[in-house]
Design a protein around this motif. Structure first.
Motif, mmCIF file in Angstrom:
data_model
loop_
_atom_site.group_PDB
_atom_site.id
_atom_site.type_symbol
_atom_site.label_atom_id
_atom_site.label_comp_id
_atom_site.label_asym_id
_atom_site.label_seq_id
_atom_site.Cartn_x
_atom_site.Cartn_y
_atom_site.Cartn_z
ATOM 1 N N TYR A 1 0.814 -1.222 0.000
ATOM 2 C CA TYR A 1 0.000 0.000 0.000
ATOM 3 C C TYR A 1 0.844 1.268 0.000
ATOM 4 C CZ TYR A 1 -3.368 -3.544 1.225
ATOM 5 O OH TYR A 1 -4.128 -4.673 1.208
ATOM 6 N N VAL B 1 5.701 4.712 9.460
ATOM 7 C CA VAL B 1 4.488 4.161 8.861
ATOM 8 C C VAL B 1 3.405 5.241 8.831
ATOM 9 C CG1 VAL B 1 2.675 2.429 9.089
ATOM 10 C CG2 VAL B 1 5.050 1.845 9.676
ATOM 11 N N GLY C 1 -2.550 -2.835 7.796
ATOM 12 C CA GLY C 1 -2.319 -3.841 8.836
ATOM 13 C C GLY C 1 -2.127 -5.253 8.319
ATOM 14 N N CYS C 2 -1.602 -5.375 7.105
ATOM 15 C CA CYS C 2 -1.427 -6.717 6.540
ATOM 16 C C CYS C 2 -0.291 -7.465 7.212
ATOM 17 C CB CYS C 2 -1.182 -6.644 5.038
ATOM 18 S SG CYS C 2 0.453 -6.003 4.611
ATOM 19 N N LEU D 1 3.213 -5.089 14.619
ATOM 20 C CA LEU D 1 1.850 -4.706 14.294
ATOM 21 C C LEU D 1 1.088 -4.506 15.594
ATOM 22 C CD1 LEU D 1 0.555 -4.459 11.502
ATOM 23 C CD2 LEU D 1 -0.320 -6.773 11.773
HETATM 24 S S1 SF4 Z 1 1.476 -3.657 7.764
HETATM 25 FE FE1 SF4 Z 1 1.252 -3.960 5.547
HETATM 26 S S2 SF4 Z 1 0.243 -2.085 4.919
HETATM 27 FE FE2 SF4 Z 1 1.056 -1.628 6.946
HETATM 28 S S3 SF4 Z 1 3.053 -0.721 6.567
HETATM 29 FE FE3 SF4 Z 1 3.378 -2.916 6.821
HETATM 30 S S4 SF4 Z 1 3.355 -3.789 4.787
HETATM 31 FE FE4 SF4 Z 1 2.439 -1.727 4.632
#
Ligand code: SF4
Ligand code: FAD
Ligand code: SF4
Ligand code: SF4
Ligand code: SF4
Lengths: 664, 130
Positions: free
Chosen positions: A600, A625, A632-633, A647
Motif C-alpha cells: 500500500y 508508517v 495492517g497486513c 503490528l
Molecule cells: S502492515 Fe502492511 S500495509 Fe502496513 S506498513 Fe506494513 S506492509 Fe504496509
C-alpha cells in the motif's frame, strides 16, 4: 496484571453439543489473570451481552475473552459491548470454538480439550493487549465512476441525486456503452435509444456530474474516503468546450475508409467522427490512426470547415488529478472473439454475424437504416439460423470459450427471432438451443410468444458446422428430440457469442487492489449479503463488470452501488483500523526491506538524530508508517530483518504467547 | 445396472479416458458427425448410453464400424467430452473379446480400391491396426 473475564458461549447446541462448556469455563478460571469465568446459552443475545457488561463493572475487568463463533461473525458485536461498559474495544479477544472446534469435531472429549486450549491462547494474548484508539480520517465527498454504460450512468445519477459530486471516466468518446448499440430491448421491446438517451442527457445536464470521456484511469492511490486518482484525458484533437457538435467536419473529412466500431465494423466512418447522433458529450474526435493531418501533416480539411474553430491538431494527452471518497467500477462487458470458432465460418463469410452485429443491422440508426439485409450482398435473407450458447458453458479446459452461462443470450435471441418474424413474416427463423433459460419477470412468457405467436422454429440441438456454399450458408445441426441431423440452407447465421468482462478490467483491478475471479469479473465482498461492494474498502461494483446481467438487473445493481456510495460519502469521518504497523526507531537500520514489501506504499523514511552512548549525536535513516494508509497486513513485520516492525494488536510477542499457550 | 455392465462401463471409461458426466447434451457432436446417416447410434447417444449403462445395444450395433474416426466431434464438443474416444473404446471392448480377427496393417493395401477416399484409408489404419 490484567483482570480478565472469560465468557463461554453454547451457541445453543452448536457449541454445547460437542464441547463441554461448563468444563471450559471451569478450566479457564485458573489461567493467569483470569478473575471471572462463566458460560451462557447465547452470548451474543441481549441477555448474554448484559452478563458481559455486568461482569466488567462488577469485577473491574481490564480485558475479556469470548469463546464463541468466528470473530468474523461477532467480534464487532462484543467490541461494542465492551465499549458500552467502558472497556477499550481492543481489550476483547475471541476464541473461535465453533467453526474451528465444535463444528469440526465429533466427540465431546477432544472438542472440549481443544476449546480449552483455544481459550488459553486467547487469555495469553489479552494479557499482553494494550488499549488502542483508531485514528480518524476525513471523507472526500466526491465519487468516481469508471465506465459510462447504463450501469455507470445510473450509479452516477443516483449519487448526484443525493447531492454528491460524481465524475464519470469513459474510455470511448461517448457514454452509453453497449445499450446505445441495441435496437429494442426485451422483455417489453421498448427501443433502447428512447430509454437510454434521455438518461444520457440527464447526466450531461446535471451540474453535479462531470464526464471525462475518451479518458482512462492511470493511477489510483490512497484508501477508502481518500483516494487520489490520475485520469488521462486522451487528446481528441478537438476542443471539447468549443465544438458545437454540428458534425460538418465528419461530413467533409476526406478519409472515408475507417471501420466504424459503433456499427461493429459493418460500415465506415471518417477519421473525424461523432459515434452516433445522440452521443454525450456531442463532440467530434479525431482518430489519430487514420487522420492524414496527424500522420503526415497534410490535409487540415476539418480545421478549415469548422466554423467554431474547435479543431486543434496540437492537442496533447492531459493528466488530471482528483481526490475521491469512493470509486465505482462499471467497466461492463464485450462479446468474445469468434476467431477460434472456425466451425461457424465467422471469418469466412460476412453473413455469419454476432448478435450484437444483428442489433446494428436492425437498428434504424445502423448501417442499413434498420432494414434487415445480408452484409455480403445487401439482399433480404429468407432463412435465418440463430445459434445460442456460442462459447458459453464450455469446459474449463476448452480454451475456446467460457465456463459460465452468459445469461442474456436466450432472451435476446428470442427477441431477435420474434422481431424478425414480426417485421418479415416471409422469413424462416430457426433457433438452435441447448436449454432455453428464461428466469425473470415476464421472460418465459416472452419466449413462449416467440414460439407460439410468431412461429419461430426452436430446435433442441446444436449447430455443428456452417459451410458457405455459393450464396448460401449450409448449416449442419442436430435435432436431438427427433434424433435427426438437419441440413439447412440459410441466408444469414447469427451467433449468440458469450460475453466477457472488458479487457481493461484486470489492470484496473490491480490499480484498485480489488479482487477478481478467474474469469476477470470483479468479486463481491459477499456473494449474497454484500453483492455490490468489493472486498476492498471504498470500491463498489456496478453492472456487468461483476457478472453477466441484462439491463433491469444492471440498473438495480447500479442503484444499489450508488446507495452504498451515498452511505459512505454521508459520513464526515471514517474510523481507521488501529491495528497498524509501527517501527521501533531504535532497532530500525533503514534497510528499506519493509518499504519493498508494503503493498500500500505506507512506509517512508526520515533521517533522525540519535544520541549515542558516548554523548555524540548520529543521524540515521529510519522507517515511518503512515497510519492512515497502512492496512495492517503485517507483510513488513516479517520482512524486517532487525525485528523493528511490529503490528499493533498483533505484536510478535502476542502471537508467540498464543503459540506458547497452545503448545504448553 | 447389472454387475457385468457396471464392469464394462468402468472398463470403457477407463480405456477411453472419457468422463461422460461432463456431457451437457447439446448435440453439437451429432450435429457435426459426417457419418450420421450411416450410424444407428450417434455420438451423443454413445455418451448418454455409456453413462446410463445401456451399453448392450451399442455392442451389437454396426455404428461401431461406421464411425470415421474423423474426430470432428472431439474438436467441437464444448465440454471436452471426446465422444469419438468413447466410440472407439466400445468398439475395442467388442474386438478384444473376439480374439485376433481384426485387420492387420499389412492386409490393408490389398483391400484398397481407387474409389476409397483418403480419409477412409487413414482412419482404417488408425482403427484397425491396434
Ligand atoms: S502492515 Fe502492511 S500495509 Fe502496513 S506498513 Fe506494513 S506492509 Fe504496509
Ligand atoms: C446482442 C445483445 C443484446 C442485448 N439485448 C438486451 C435487451 O434486449 N434487454 C436487456 O435488458 N439487456 C440486453 N442486453 C444486455 C445489455 O447490453 C447489458 O445488460 C448492459 O449493456 C450492461 O451495461 P454495463 O454498463 O454494465 O456495460 P457496458 O454497456 O459494456 O458499459 C461499460 C462502459 O464502460 C466503458 N469502459 C470499459 N472499461 C473502461 C475503462 N477501463 N475505463 C473507462 N471506461 C471503460 C465502456 O467503454 C462502456 O462504455 C443485450 C446484450 C447484447 C450483447
Ligand atoms: S469540430 Fe467543428 S466542425 Fe466538427 S463537429 Fe465540432 S464544431 Fe462542428
Ligand atoms: S469421430 Fe466418429 S462419431 Fe465423431 S464426428 Fe467423426 S464419424 Fe462422427
Ligand atoms: S458435443 Fe459434447 S457436450 Fe455436446 S452432446 Fe456431444 S459429447 Fe455431449
Amino acid at each position: 496484571m490484567q483482570r480478565i473475564g472469560v465468557f463461554v458461549c453454547w451457541c445453543g447446541s452448536n457449541i454445547a453439543g460437542t464441547v463441554d462448556v461448563e468444563k471450559v469455563s471451569e478450566a479457564l478460571k485458573n489461567e493467569p489473570g483470569v478473575v471471572f469465568s462463566t458460560n451462557y446459552q447465547y452470548m451474543c443475545s441481549q441477555a448474554g451481552q448484559d452478563i458481559i457488561k455486568d461482569a466488567i463493572a462488577e469485577h473491574k475487568l481490564t480485558g475479556i475473552v469470548v469463546c464463541s463463533c468466528s470473530p468474523r461473525m461477532h467480534e464487532a458485536t462484543f467490541r461494542k459491548t465492551a465499549a458500552a461498559a467502558g472497556l477499550n474495544s481492543y481489550m476483547v479477544e475471541i476464541a473461535n470454538i465453533r467453526e474451528q472446534c465444535s463444528w469440526v469435531h465429533k466427540d465431546m472429549q477432544s472438542g472440549t480439550e481443544k476449546a480449552i486450549i483455544l481459550g488459553k491462547a486467547a487469555v495469553a494474548k489479552v494479557n499482553l493487549n494494550a488499549p488502542l484508539t483508531p485514528g480518524e480520517s476525513p471523507v472526500t465527498k466526491r465519487a468516481l465512476v469508471i465506465g459510462g454504460g447504463i450501469a455507470g450512468i445510473q450509479t452516477a445519477l443516483d449519487i448526484a441525486e443525493a447531492g454528491f459530486p460524481v465524475d464519470i471516466v469513459e474510455k470511448k468518446p461517448t457514454i452509453g456503452g453497449k445499450m446505445a448499440q441495441l435496437d429494442k430491448t426485451f422483455p417489453t421491446l421498448d427501443c433502447a435509444a428512447c430509454i437510454l438517451t434521455p438518461k444520457m442527457v440527464d447526466v450531461a445536464q446535471n451540474d453535479k456530474i462531470r464526464i471525462f470521456s475518451y479518458s482512462e484511469v492511470e493511477e489510483i492511490g490512497g484508501f477508502v474516503g481518500n483516494f487520489t486518482v490520475k485520469i488521462k484525458k486522451k487528446a481528441r484533437y478537438v476542443k471539447e468546450d468549443v465544438c458545437t457538435g454540428c458534425g460538418i467536419c465528419t461530413e467533409k473529412c476526406p478519409q472515408k475508409k475507417v471501420p466504424n466500431e459503433f456499427n461493429m465494423g459493418m460500415d465506415n466512418r471518417r477519421a473525424v467522427y461523432i459515434p452516433f447522433a445522440q452521443a454525450v458529450p456531442k463532440v467530434a474526435t479525431i482518430d489519430p490512426n487514420y487522420c492524414t493531418m496527424l500522420k503526415t501533416g497534410k490535409c487540415g480539411v476539418c480545421a478549415k470547415v469548422c466554423t467554431a474553430g474547435a479543431i486543434d491538431y496540437t492537442q496533447k494527452d492531459e493528466i488530471i488529478e482528483e481526490k475521491y471518497g469512493a470509486i465505482v467500477a462499471a467497466t461492463g462487458f464485450n462479446p468474445i472473439s469468434m476467431d477460434k470458432f472456425d466451425e461457424f465460418a465467422y471469418n469466412q463469410s460476412k453473413d455469419v454475424i454476432t448478435s450484437l452485429e444483428f442489433e446494428r443491422l436492425t437498428n434504424a440508426a445502423g448501417p442499413t437504416a434498420g432494414k434487415l439485409l445480408r452484409p455480403s450482398d445487401g439482399k433480404h435473407p429468407h432463412t435465418i439460423v440463430f445459434v445460442q450458447c456460442v462459447g458459453s458453458r464450455c469446459d474449463a479446459c476448452a480454451e475456446k470459450g467460457k465456463e459460465y452461462c452468459s445469461k442474456i443470450c436466450c432472451m435476446y435471441t428470442a427477441k431477435h427471432a420474434m422481431l424478425t418474424r414480426d417485421k418479415y413474416p416471409d422469413t424462416d427463423v430457426y433457433v438452435f438451443y441447448i436449454d432455453v433459460r428464461t428466469p425473470g419477470k415476464a421472460f418465459d412468457e416472452f419466449y413462449r410468444r416467440a414460439v407460439e405467436e410468431y412461429g419461430v422454429h426452436y430446435i433442441k440441438g446444436m449447430v455443428g458446422k456452417v459451410s458457405p456454399e455459393g450464396d448460401k450458408l449450409m448449416v449442419r445441426a442436430s435435432d436431438l428430440l427427433a434424433n435427426k441431423q438437419l441440413n439447412i440452407a440459410a441466408d444469414l447465421v447469427v451467433l449468440a457469442a458469450a460475453i466477457e468482462p472488458d479487457k481493461s478490467a484486470r489492470p484496473l483491478a490491480t490499480m484498485l487492489t480489488a479482487s477478481m475471479d478467474t474469469n476477470d469479473f470483479f468479486t463481491e465482498a459477499h456473494p449474497k449479503l454484500r453483492p455490490v461492494e468489493s472486498p476492498t474498502a471504498g470500491v463498489f461494483l456496478s453492472g456487468t463488470c461483476q457478472g453477466p446481467k441484462d439491463i433491469p438487473e444492471t440498473v438495480s445493481q447500479a442503484s444499489a452501488a450508488a446507495a452504498k456510495v451515498i452511505g459512505l460519502l454521508a459520513k464526515d469521518k471514517l474510523m481507521g483500523n488501529p491495528c497498524v504497523a509501527q517501527s521501533n526507531e531504535l532497532m530500525c537500520n533503514g534497510c528499506s526491506s519493509c518499504e519493498r514489501v508494503c503493498p500500500y506504499g505506507a512506509i517512508t523514511y526520515a533521517d533522525k538524530e540519535f544520541r549515542m552512548p558516548d554523548r555524540t549525536v548520529a543521524i540515521r535513516r529510519v522507517a515511518m508508517v503512515n497510519e492512515a494508509v497502512c492496512q495492517g497486513c503485517g507483510a513488513c513485520t516479517v520482512a524486517c530483518p532487525s525485528g523493528a516492525m511490529d503490528l499493533k494488536g498483533f505484536a510478535t510477542s502476542q502471537i508467540i504467547a498464543e503459540v506458547d499457550a497452545i503448545c504448553k | 445396472m447389472s454387475k457385468e455392465m457396471e464392469n464394462l462401463k468402468s472398463e470403457i471409461i477407463r480405456s477411453s479416458g472419457v468422463n461422460p458426466k461432463k456431457c451437457m447434451r447439446c448435440g453439437k457432436c451429432t450435429g457435426t458427425c459426417p457419418a450420421f446417416d450411416e450410424m444407428e447410434y450417434h455420438p451423443h447417444q454413445f455418451v448418454y448410453m455409456v453413462e446410463s449403462g445401456d451399453i448392450e445395444p451399442l455392442l451389437n450395433s454396426k455404428s461401431l464400424y461406421k464411425c470415421l474416426t474423423c474426430f470432428a466431434c472431439v474438436d467441437r464438443c464444448p465440454r471436452g467430452v471426446e465422444p469419438a474416444k468413447l466410440v472407439e473404446a466400445v468398439r475395442l471392448s467388442v474386438i478384444r473379446k473376439q480374439g485376433a480377427n481384426h485387420l492387420k496393417a499389412d492386409d490393408i493395401p490389398a483391400l484398397l480400391d481407387d474409389e476409397m477416399p483418403q480419409q477412409a484409408i487413414v482412419s482404417a489404419l488408425r482403427k484397425y491396426s491396434k
